[in-house]
Design a protein around this motif. Structure first.
Motif, PDB file in Angstrom:
ATOM      1  N   GLY A 105       0.634  -1.079  -0.076  1.00  0.00           N
ATOM      2  CA  GLY A 105      -0.081  -0.053   0.047  1.00  0.00           C
ATOM      3  C   GLY A 105       0.876   1.181   0.112  1.00  0.00           C
ATOM      4  O   GLY A 105       2.065   1.113   0.034  1.00  0.00           O
ATOM      5  N   GLU A 106       0.004   2.392  -0.111  1.00  0.00           N
ATOM      6  CA  GLU A 106       0.794   3.579  -0.055  1.00  0.00           C
ATOM      7  C   GLU A 106      -0.299   4.780   0.501  1.00  0.00           C
ATOM      8  O   GLU A 106      -1.452   4.821   0.158  1.00  0.00           O
ATOM      9  N   PHE A 107       0.483   5.638   1.083  1.00  0.00           N
ATOM     10  CA  PHE A 107      -0.446   6.915   1.645  1.00  0.00           C
ATOM     11  C   PHE A 107      -0.154   7.887   0.203  1.00  0.00           C
ATOM     12  O   PHE A 107       0.732   7.971  -0.323  1.00  0.00           O
ATOM     13  N   PHE A 108      -1.095   8.607  -0.205  1.00  0.00           N
ATOM     14  CA  PHE A 108      -1.014   9.532  -1.324  1.00  0.00           C
ATOM     15  C   PHE A 108      -1.858  10.752  -1.279  1.00  0.00           C
ATOM     16  O   PHE A 108      -2.919  10.544  -0.430  1.00  0.00           O
ATOM     17  N   LEU A 109      -1.491  11.818  -2.090  1.00  0.00           N
ATOM     18  CA  LEU A 109      -2.318  12.737  -2.111  1.00  0.00           C
ATOM     19  C   LEU A 109      -2.969  13.010  -3.361  1.00  0.00           C
ATOM     20  O   LEU A 109      -2.497  12.610  -4.517  1.00  0.00           O
ATOM     21  N   GLU A 162      -0.260  22.691   1.700  1.00  0.00           N
ATOM     22  CA  GLU A 162       0.185  23.625   0.641  1.00  0.00           C
ATOM     23  C   GLU A 162      -0.443  23.630  -0.749  1.00  0.00           C
ATOM     24  O   GLU A 162      -0.978  24.847  -1.299  1.00  0.00           O
ATOM     25  N   ARG A 163      -0.945  22.489  -1.101  1.00  0.00           N
ATOM     26  CA  ARG A 163      -1.628  22.431  -2.627  1.00  0.00           C
ATOM     27  C   ARG A 163      -3.244  22.260  -2.428  1.00  0.00           C
ATOM     28  O   ARG A 163      -3.694  21.675  -3.658  1.00  0.00           O
ATOM     29  N   ASN A 164      -3.666  22.201  -1.315  1.00  0.00           N
ATOM     30  CA  ASN A 164      -5.033  21.892  -1.031  1.00  0.00           C
ATOM     31  C   ASN A 164      -5.501  20.630  -1.706  1.00  0.00           C
ATOM     32  O   ASN A 164      -6.410  20.462  -2.533  1.00  0.00           O
ATOM     33  N   LEU A 165      -4.759  19.551  -1.223  1.00  0.00           N
ATOM     34  CA  LEU A 165      -5.047  18.268  -1.381  1.00  0.00           C
ATOM     35  C   LEU A 165      -5.245  17.509  -0.639  1.00  0.00           C
ATOM     36  O   LEU A 165      -4.854  17.736   0.640  1.00  0.00           O
ATOM     37  N   ASN A 166      -5.923  16.291  -0.590  1.00  0.00           N
ATOM     38  CA  ASN A 166      -6.457  15.521   0.596  1.00  0.00           C
ATOM     39  C   ASN A 166      -5.542  14.271   0.439  1.00  0.00           C
ATOM     40  O   ASN A 166      -4.809  13.927  -0.303  1.00  0.00           O
ATOM     41  N   LEU A 167      -5.201  13.826   1.875  1.00  0.00           N
ATOM     42  CA  LEU A 167      -4.479  12.475   2.029  1.00  0.00           C
ATOM     43  C   LEU A 167      -5.424  11.318   1.992  1.00  0.00           C
ATOM     44  O   LEU A 167      -6.261  11.261   2.959  1.00  0.00           O
ATOM     45  N   TYR A 168      -4.856  10.331   1.427  1.00  0.00           N
ATOM     46  CA  TYR A 168      -5.476   9.005   1.096  1.00  0.00           C
ATOM     47  C   TYR A 168      -4.614   8.131   1.471  1.00  0.00           C
ATOM     48  O   TYR A 168      -3.503   8.149   1.445  1.00  0.00           O
ATOM     49  N   CYS A 169      -5.100   6.623   1.550  1.00  0.00           N
ATOM     50  CA  CYS A 169      -4.377   5.408   1.790  1.00  0.00           C
ATOM     51  C   CYS A 169      -4.978   4.471   0.870  1.00  0.00           C
ATOM     52  O   CYS A 169      -6.339   4.229   1.116  1.00  0.00           O
ATOM     53  N   TRP A 170      -4.405   3.597  -0.103  1.00  0.00           N
ATOM     54  CA  TRP A 170      -4.789   2.505  -0.536  1.00  0.00           C
ATOM     55  C   TRP A 170      -3.763   1.408  -0.028  1.00  0.00           C
ATOM     56  O   TRP A 170      -2.678   1.475   0.238  1.00  0.00           O
ATOM     57  N   TYR A 171      -4.732   0.034   0.030  1.00  0.00           N
ATOM     58  CA  TYR A 171      -3.665  -1.012   0.342  1.00  0.00           C
ATOM     59  C   TYR A 171      -4.437  -2.244  -0.053  1.00  0.00           C
ATOM     60  O   TYR A 171      -5.718  -2.284  -0.148  1.00  0.00           O
ATOM     61  N   PHE A 172      -3.680  -3.154  -0.095  1.00  0.00           N
ATOM     62  CA  PHE A 172      -4.126  -4.672  -0.658  1.00  0.00           C
ATOM     63  C   PHE A 172      -3.509  -5.716   0.208  1.00  0.00           C
ATOM     64  O   PHE A 172      -2.160  -5.859   0.588  1.00  0.00           O
ATOM     65  N   ALA A 173      -4.206  -6.505   0.621  1.00  0.00           N
ATOM     66  CA  ALA A 173      -4.092  -7.468   1.788  1.00  0.00           C
ATOM     67  C   ALA A 173      -4.743  -8.684   1.214  1.00  0.00           C
ATOM     68  O   ALA A 173      -5.786  -8.924   1.728  1.00  0.00           O
ATOM     69  N   PRO A 174      -3.892  -9.550   0.200  1.00  0.00           N
ATOM     70  CA  PRO A 174      -4.545 -10.567  -0.309  1.00  0.00           C
ATOM     71  C   PRO A 174      -4.913 -11.690   0.692  1.00  0.00           C
ATOM     72  O   PRO A 174      -4.235 -11.815   1.790  1.00  0.00           O
ATOM     73  N   PRO A 184      -2.852  -1.131  -6.510  1.00  0.00           N
ATOM     74  CA  PRO A 184      -1.832  -2.222  -6.884  1.00  0.00           C
ATOM     75  C   PRO A 184      -1.514  -2.244  -8.291  1.00  0.00           C
ATOM     76  O   PRO A 184      -2.773  -2.555  -9.184  1.00  0.00           O
ATOM     77  N   GLY A 185      -0.536  -2.009  -9.019  1.00  0.00           N
ATOM     78  CA  GLY A 185      -0.230  -2.139 -10.362  1.00  0.00           C
ATOM     79  C   GLY A 185      -0.807  -0.966 -11.175  1.00  0.00           C
ATOM     80  O   GLY A 185      -0.593  -1.139 -12.364  1.00  0.00           O
ATOM     81  N   ARG A 186      -1.400   0.167 -10.637  1.00  0.00           N
ATOM     82  CA  ARG A 186      -1.782   1.347 -11.215  1.00  0.00           C
ATOM     83  C   ARG A 186      -0.800   2.200 -11.045  1.00  0.00           C
ATOM     84  O   ARG A 186      -0.728   2.781 -10.124  1.00  0.00           O
ATOM     85  N   ARG A 187      -0.564   2.688 -12.344  1.00  0.00           N
ATOM     86  CA  ARG A 187       0.358   3.988 -12.112  1.00  0.00           C
ATOM     87  C   ARG A 187      -0.264   5.253 -11.902  1.00  0.00           C
ATOM     88  O   ARG A 187      -1.499   5.276 -12.546  1.00  0.00           O
TER      89      ARG A 187
END
Length: 143
Positions: free
Chosen positions: A4-8, A131-143, A20-23
């Protein structure tokens, strides 16, 4: 193994396109080897919230992509935690990271050094979101 990853991202619509696997081109911090939903809830109790006044309500994560049988989910990081990550100083981030690593669930694969690194990188990412007015999210994959 949990990936997984945290992302804006600008909004939920943009956030559902990751996984997962999505650029993607979103700023991100990987969080492989931990259960980030459990971690975020724990961080809410460990990291003091400078903006919180009075008792703090329990937190429920807002799912953007609910977890189904495939083991994949995307959720939004609570604003309170984002604020705490941005406003905490280096010493508080490190202390909280160490405490989290020492009390983490057995399923999480986190060393003290990696926990500190993750908190420091998340603090920077959350700051960039503000700073960029973006939200923080997280995706994860736990097969």
């Amino acid at each position: 193994m949990v990936l997984g990853e945290f992302f804006l991202a600008a909004d939920d619509e943009a956030a559902v396109r990751v996984g997962p696997g999505r650029r993607h081109e979103f700023p991100a911090v990987p969080c492989d080897g931990i259960c980030p939903d459990d971690a975020v809830l724990k961080w809410e109790t460990l990291l003091p919230r400078a903006s919180a006044k009075g008792p703090v309500d329990s937190v429920q994560l807002r799912e953007v992509v609910p977890m189904a049988n495939d083991g994949f989910t995307v959720f939004a990081i609570p604003d309170r935690l984002c604020t705490a990550l941005v406003s905490a100083g280096t010493d508080r981030l490190r202390t909280t990271a160490v405490l989290w690593a020492e009390t983490s669930e057995p399923d999480d694969e986190i060393s003290l050094d990696r926990a500190v690194d993750l908190f420091e990188r998340l603090s920077v990412l959350a700051g960039r979101g503000v700073e960029r007015n973006l939200n923080l999210y997280c995706w994860y994959f736990a097969p």
